[in-house]
Design an enzyme around this catalytic site. Structure first.
Site, short mmCIF file in Angstrom:
data_model
loop_
_atom_site.label_atom_id
_atom_site.label_comp_id
_atom_site.label_asym_id
_atom_site.label_seq_id
_atom_site.Cartn_x
_atom_site.Cartn_y
_atom_site.Cartn_z
CD GLN A 49 13.87 -4.97 -4.02
OE1 GLN A 49 15.03 -4.66 -4.28
NE2 GLN A 49 13.35 -4.81 -2.81
CD GLN A 77 14.35 -9.38 -4.44
OE1 GLN A 77 15.56 -9.58 -4.40
NE2 GLN A 77 13.72 -8.70 -3.51
CG ASP A 78 10.26 -8.00 -6.42
OD1 ASP A 78 10.00 -9.02 -5.75
OD2 ASP A 78 10.50 -6.89 -5.91
CG ASP A 117 8.82 -11.81 -2.25
OD1 ASP A 117 8.45 -12.86 -1.71
OD2 ASP A 117 9.41 -10.90 -1.63
NE ARG A 137 8.69 -12.93 1.19
CZ ARG A 137 9.88 -12.45 1.55
NH1 ARG A 137 10.34 -12.69 2.78
NH2 ARG A 137 10.60 -11.75 0.70
#
Length: 325
Positions: free
Chosen positions: A133, A155-156, A177, A234
């Site tokens: 993250q 990521q993130d 994500d 998701r």
């Protein structure tokens, strides 16, 4: 509280020709409890420093000339947060690792690149190598708008934590994500780029009574040339709500479209919509059966700007002007 009609302009330039050399110095100079629109003109350059807009610093605009030439970058991760000497430390974990963190309401950015420069996380012999993250931008503030900005990471990348936000003509890239959180956000005419296998969204709406959600309208989704390696989203929260409308999807999108995050119960509550999308990555007949189509109620600006008598988005657009001669 409304911003006063007068606008204050200050400049940032690393060569010392502006009022300040760093973006953070300019933000720190904005008075606590500010009620006046303050435009911070950022000269071209790569600014390697975390940036924090505190709750007490409202009505700030960051304005560059060309987004490719004006870059705010840092390399914190959820497991390794470091700041230059004397800098504020804003919490830990994913919440605190943003290269830029905005907590002041009524924030605007135009022609700026926000980057987390940490490397991609890879699985190596059962362990993990790389950043995990690593947030480029966290927004925990109401009535924020971004025009012609880039958000770069893995990521993130973009943490839409809280509040109402508007994005137009922006570029957002990542892998896992990389647009996530529980704000109410409308993204129009944006380019979403999937750099590797993963998920575009992870919205975290926790109950059917929350009005939050992400709406992507007239956007373009691209990938790095592979087929069917990324999902549209998701559910980070059981009632996650995400809408893609009038959006082009290239072959990188999994034909199933959506993922239940390993929990079949999420299929009963998650609200994932696609409305009049197109492209090789869109195939209604192969989408998961629990995806939805009836999305018209989310396609107006009133989704993020419900107060017709005091429209904040119109006020933000009024300040979207070229601040450089």
């Amino acid at each position: 509280m409304e911003a006063s009609h007068s606008v204050k302009v200050i400049t940032v330039s690393q060569d010392g020709k502006g009022d300040y050399r760093t973006v953070q110095e300019a933000i720190d100079a904005v008075p606590v409890g500010n009620t006046r629109r303050t435009v911070i003109r950022v000269a071209p350059g790569i600014y390697r420093q975390p940036v924090y807009v505190a709750k007490t610093k409202r009505f700030i605009t960051l304005a560059g000339i060309f987004l490719e030439d004006t870059v705010l970058t840092w390399n914190n991760t959820a497991t390794r947060i470091q700041h230059p000497k004397g800098e504020k430390v804003i919490g830990g974990g994913t919440f605190g690792c943003g290269s830029t963190i905005v907590e002041g309401e009524d924030f605007i950015a135009e022609n700026i690149t926000f980057e987390n420069s940490s490397p991609q996380c890879e699985v190596v012999f059962g362990g993990r190598k790389g950043s995990g993250q690593a947030v480029a931008m966290r927004v925990t503030a109401d009535r924020c708008a971004f025009y012609n900005c880039r958000f770069l990471g893995w990521q993130d990348t973009l943490y839409l934590h809280y509040g109402k936000q508007y994005f137009r003509d922006c570029y957002i890239e990542g892998s896992v994500d990389f647009i996530f959180g529980n704000s109410t956000a409308l993204l129009e005419h944006c380019h979403i780029h999937c750099k590797s296998q993963g998920f575009i969204t992870a919205q975290s709406r926790k109950s059917p009574h929350e009005t939050t959600g992400f709406v992507f309208q007239r956007c373009v989704i691209t990938g790095n040339g592979g087929r069917e390696y990324a999902y549209l989203g998701r559910p980070w929260g059981p009632f996650a709500r995400v809408v893609f409308a009038f959006t082009y999807m290239d072959p990188c999108i999994q034909l199933a479209g959506w993922n239940n995050w390993g929990n079949a119960d999420n299929e009963k509550t998650a609200c994932f919509f696609e409305y009049r999308c197109f492209g090789p990555g869109y195939c209604r007949s192969k989408r998961v059966k629990w995806a939805r189509e009836e999305a018209e109620q989310f396609l107006l600006h009133s989704f993020i700007d419900p107060e017709a008598n005091k429209p904040w988005l119109a006020q933000r657009m009024a300040f979207k002007v070229p601040y450089f001669a």
